[in-house]
Scaffold this motif. Sequence first.
Motif, mmCIF file in Angstrom:
data_model
loop_
_atom_site.group_PDB
_atom_site.id
_atom_site.type_symbol
_atom_site.label_atom_id
_atom_site.label_comp_id
_atom_site.label_asym_id
_atom_site.label_seq_id
_atom_site.Cartn_x
_atom_site.Cartn_y
_atom_site.Cartn_z
ATOM 1 N N ASN A 167 -12.272 8.489 -3.443
ATOM 2 C CA ASN A 167 -11.126 9.030 -2.722
ATOM 3 C C ASN A 167 -10.757 10.420 -3.248
ATOM 4 O O ASN A 167 -9.802 10.596 -3.974
ATOM 5 C CB ASN A 167 -9.924 8.085 -2.829
ATOM 6 N N THR A 168 -11.533 11.387 -2.866
ATOM 7 C CA THR A 168 -11.261 12.758 -3.289
ATOM 8 C C THR A 168 -10.230 13.444 -2.400
ATOM 9 O O THR A 168 -9.713 14.492 -2.749
ATOM 10 C CB THR A 168 -12.552 13.583 -3.280
ATOM 11 N N ASP A 169 -9.947 12.862 -1.250
ATOM 12 C CA ASP A 169 -8.927 13.408 -0.360
ATOM 13 C C ASP A 169 -7.549 13.152 -0.975
ATOM 14 O O ASP A 169 -7.230 12.045 -1.380
ATOM 15 C CB ASP A 169 -9.016 12.730 1.012
ATOM 16 N N VAL A 170 -6.719 14.201 -1.056
ATOM 17 C CA VAL A 170 -5.408 14.071 -1.689
ATOM 18 C C VAL A 170 -4.588 12.972 -1.044
ATOM 19 O O VAL A 170 -3.941 12.169 -1.722
ATOM 20 C CB VAL A 170 -4.660 15.414 -1.628
ATOM 21 N N ASP A 171 -4.613 12.911 0.271
ATOM 22 C CA ASP A 171 -3.794 11.917 0.962
ATOM 23 C C ASP A 171 -4.209 10.500 0.621
ATOM 24 O O ASP A 171 -3.413 9.566 0.703
ATOM 25 C CB ASP A 171 -3.876 12.129 2.480
ATOM 26 N N ASP A 172 -5.463 10.322 0.253
ATOM 27 C CA ASP A 172 -5.946 8.986 -0.075
ATOM 28 C C ASP A 172 -5.690 8.619 -1.534
ATOM 29 O O ASP A 172 -5.884 7.472 -1.932
ATOM 30 C CB ASP A 172 -7.447 8.883 0.198
ATOM 31 N N MET A 173 -5.270 9.597 -2.360
ATOM 32 C CA MET A 173 -5.144 9.358 -3.794
ATOM 33 C C MET A 173 -3.753 8.910 -4.197
ATOM 34 O O MET A 173 -3.535 8.549 -5.342
ATOM 35 C CB MET A 173 -5.511 10.613 -4.583
ATOM 36 N N TYR A 174 -2.798 8.943 -3.262
ATOM 37 C CA TYR A 174 -1.428 8.635 -3.624
ATOM 38 C C TYR A 174 -0.853 7.573 -2.692
ATOM 39 O O TYR A 174 -1.181 7.504 -1.519
ATOM 40 C CB TYR A 174 -0.548 9.891 -3.532
ATOM 41 N N ARG A 175 0.017 6.762 -3.262
ATOM 42 C CA ARG A 175 0.884 5.934 -2.442
ATOM 43 C C ARG A 175 2.285 6.036 -3.030
ATOM 44 O O ARG A 175 2.469 6.289 -4.220
ATOM 45 C CB ARG A 175 0.410 4.488 -2.388
ATOM 46 N N ASP A 176 3.264 5.846 -2.175
ATOM 47 C CA ASP A 176 4.648 5.970 -2.625
ATOM 48 C C ASP A 176 4.980 4.901 -3.653
ATOM 49 O O ASP A 176 4.473 3.770 -3.600
ATOM 50 C CB ASP A 176 5.601 5.849 -1.441
ATOM 51 N N ALA A 177 5.876 5.265 -4.576
ATOM 52 C CA ALA A 177 6.314 4.311 -5.600
ATOM 53 C C ALA A 177 7.410 3.393 -5.081
ATOM 54 O O ALA A 177 7.863 2.505 -5.811
ATOM 55 C CB ALA A 177 6.809 5.071 -6.824
ATOM 56 N N ASN A 178 7.839 3.581 -3.840
ATOM 57 C CA ASN A 178 8.885 2.733 -3.265
ATOM 58 C C ASN A 178 8.407 1.296 -3.134
ATOM 59 O O ASN A 178 7.239 1.023 -2.860
ATOM 60 C CB ASN A 178 9.283 3.234 -1.879
ATOM 61 N N GLU A 179 9.348 0.369 -3.281
ATOM 62 C CA GLU A 179 9.030 -1.024 -2.961
ATOM 63 C C GLU A 179 9.196 -1.238 -1.465
ATOM 64 O O GLU A 179 10.170 -0.765 -0.861
ATOM 65 C CB GLU A 179 9.938 -1.991 -3.727
ATOM 66 N N THR A 180 8.247 -1.947 -0.840
ATOM 67 C CA THR A 180 8.329 -2.293 0.583
ATOM 68 C C THR A 180 8.101 -3.792 0.753
ATOM 69 O O THR A 180 7.262 -4.381 0.055
ATOM 70 C CB THR A 180 7.294 -1.525 1.413
ATOM 71 N N ARG A 181 8.868 -4.376 1.659
ATOM 72 C CA ARG A 181 8.714 -5.800 1.996
ATOM 73 C C ARG A 181 8.481 -5.906 3.511
ATOM 74 O O ARG A 181 9.300 -5.422 4.294
ATOM 75 C CB ARG A 181 9.951 -6.594 1.592
ATOM 76 N N THR A 182 7.386 -6.517 3.862
ATOM 77 C CA THR A 182 6.979 -6.589 5.269
ATOM 78 C C THR A 182 7.091 -8.026 5.771
ATOM 79 O O THR A 182 6.678 -8.976 5.081
ATOM 80 C CB THR A 182 5.547 -6.082 5.444
ATOM 81 N N TYR A 183 7.654 -8.171 6.995
ATOM 82 C CA TYR A 183 7.870 -9.483 7.607
ATOM 83 C C TYR A 183 7.219 -9.482 8.989
ATOM 84 O O TYR A 183 7.447 -8.578 9.792
ATOM 85 C CB TYR A 183 9.368 -9.775 7.761
ATOM 86 N N ASN A 184 6.401 -10.505 9.270
ATOM 87 C CA ASN A 184 5.812 -10.687 10.603
ATOM 88 C C ASN A 184 6.747 -11.540 11.452
ATOM 89 O O ASN A 184 7.436 -12.424 10.932
ATOM 90 C CB ASN A 184 4.453 -11.389 10.512
ATOM 91 N N ILE A 185 6.769 -11.276 12.770
ATOM 92 C CA ILE A 185 7.531 -12.104 13.704
ATOM 93 C C ILE A 185 6.638 -12.409 14.906
ATOM 94 O O ILE A 185 6.065 -11.499 15.511
ATOM 95 C CB ILE A 185 8.817 -11.399 14.186
ATOM 96 N N SER A 186 6.540 -13.694 15.213
ATOM 97 C CA SER A 186 5.814 -14.085 16.443
ATOM 98 C C SER A 186 6.447 -15.353 17.002
ATOM 99 O O SER A 186 7.011 -16.168 16.263
ATOM 100 C CB SER A 186 4.327 -14.335 16.158
ATOM 101 N N ILE A 187 6.398 -15.472 18.335
ATOM 102 C CA ILE A 187 6.862 -16.684 19.016
ATOM 103 C C ILE A 187 5.690 -17.203 19.841
ATOM 104 O O ILE A 187 5.155 -16.483 20.686
ATOM 105 C CB ILE A 187 8.074 -16.384 19.913
ATOM 106 N N ASN A 188 5.276 -18.402 19.520
ATOM 107 C CA ASN A 188 4.108 -18.986 20.171
ATOM 108 C C ASN A 188 2.866 -18.120 19.926
ATOM 109 O O ASN A 188 1.988 -17.999 20.788
ATOM 110 C CB ASN A 188 4.362 -19.158 21.677
#
Length: 677
Positions: free
Chosen positions: A308-329
């Motif tokens: 991953n020599t591309d700058v954009d691929d070398m970093y991720r934010d230090a923020n915490e994230t919580r992801t929730y899926n929603i589906s009905i049927n």
Amino acid sequence: MAGFSTAVTGLKASTTMLDVAGNNIANSSTVGFKASRTEFGDIYSTAVVGAGSSNTPGSGVTVTDIAQDFSAGTIEFTNNNLDLAINGSGFFKLDDGQGGVTYTRSGAFELDKEGNIVSKTGKFLQGYGLDADGNRLPVENMKVTEKESPPKATENIDLSFNIDSREDAGGLLPVYNKDEPGSFTYTTTDRTFDSLGNEHTIKYNFAEQRPVRQVYDYALDPAAGYPTISGVTLVAGDFDAATGALIDNSPTTTGYDDLALADDRIDLSTLNYDAATGRLSFELKSWASDLGDLVVRDGALAEATQINTDVDDMYRDANETRTYNISINGDKSTELGVDGSIEIAGVSIPISSTDNAEEIVTAIKNREAQILDRNPEVESIAIDTSGTVPTFTIRFKADEGNVDDSANNFIPKISTDAAIPAASGDLVIGDQTINNASGQVTDQAIGFDSVVQGDNSYQGNYRMYAYLNNEELLDIGKLQDPGEGLESEPGPILISFNPSNGLLQSINGEDFPAGGQVPSITISGADPANELTEISLDLAGTTQFASASIVKASQQDGYTKGDLIGVTFAGTGEMIASYSNGENQSLGVVALATFENQDGLQPSGDTEWIATLDSGAAIVNPPGTGLNGTLRSAALEASNVDLSEELVKLIEGQRNYQANSKTLETMNTITQAILQI
């Protein structure tokens, strides 16, 4: 008749009195002159027997002493630094170069052609020499020996500054560039000198760690064996066979612990190795700077290729994230079939029976402003409806770091007014599945499907760079990458502040308590004239407060060559030479002499005295010690003659002389009368 002799003694005494007063008046402007006073005694002739004071008329008067008044004269200031005055007791000690020693209060000195400090009569002022460490040497001629100040390479720098804690590191450019101000937070410079006296600058750039975690991805040869990272060779037992994750405290190997010691920048919980493909990945802890040329090798010790020599691929934010899926049927278009509500971070969001999963996440997004207003820890609410299963993601501010998973305020809850109709199927939200068999739901807690833990350890961390003349990157103690050696090399070091109080707490990995000794930074390579020169940089007093970024103090000890521009004297007697490069050097200390009986000194002319048996030997000390007074430069002690008093003495002397003359005239008249009988 004895009266003739008596009158003559009176005439002689009065003449002496007039002579002394005249001498005082003549020297009323003589620097350092001490007034004299005529002291008289009566004369009585006595016989061995048969005589007594009651029947002896006396034989006249004699001058018993011409005493000197050693009280201090008025100190008058001049424009010559070599003019010296003693504020108190003591005498300057003079040597004529041939063994003759005299003492004076006249401090009108000058330099001779050889740099000696001499009196107006050419006698040498005496003082203590100084060795290289400033220790006093035996008394000798005071001399200006250093006509120039040789250059001195900078060896110590004291620098303290404040970096504004309100600066947003998130706005810095991801790639550091010394010539791009947008890639670092603060910069300052110091002036330095090399061994030849050439002036240089050292520029310091401070790049605050951005709220990101750096991602590294390597390709290795899987057939060659397990990787070596930071000099630590890992084995199969270090990794989970199913997931490739590095095992913490593996019972079969100590690779985890060894790697933690070898390179504490790596977040070992993120390290993963796919043994089948040779793919190795990990993240840095958010406080860590770039790994640079980290040495990663496969089992054959061949260096890995970073993917991953591309700058954009070398970093991720230090923020915490919580992801929730929603589906009905199982999809996003089926309607829920029952009214209810979802509570997120204390904000209740109503849902209706006609809402499908896509409309539910849209309703959550529509309440984002309320959620953010109620919860300052939350940065944003994001939704994604592009897939079959919509999602909503709670993103926390980076400064919050790793948010407690059990914090009730951030655990979404769902409530329904009745059971979900069988025709609608199952409601899947987060890690909860709710169907018609569940009946009515009240405040059902919802867990996240996935979480990226936050990491705010980046706070208060700065990469510090130093450049010689803003060109050459200097070695300030950055250790070679693990596995490559133990020497330092050019590059940045990490300095850290305590985010709670803004005080410096760590330099280049060395921690210290508040108020403790701040480790110095050794700068190498900043002296082009001498590669062995090292500069010690002290950052004591440096802070990170919420105020403007400023330099609070900056001082270095190097200087260029300088020429002598003047000599002055301190109150304690130090003779200080000043040079054109702004440096001062102490060349010696004036010696002052005192006597047990200064009235016993013998005048020798030129306002000088000689020690006698009556005065006792001179006691020599620096000014400000013992009975000595302090020294004043550019000042002279005026004569202590009181003209008014001396004029009165002239009148007294004249009166006495006339009276004694009358005695002589009367005795002559009586004698003439006898001769005429």
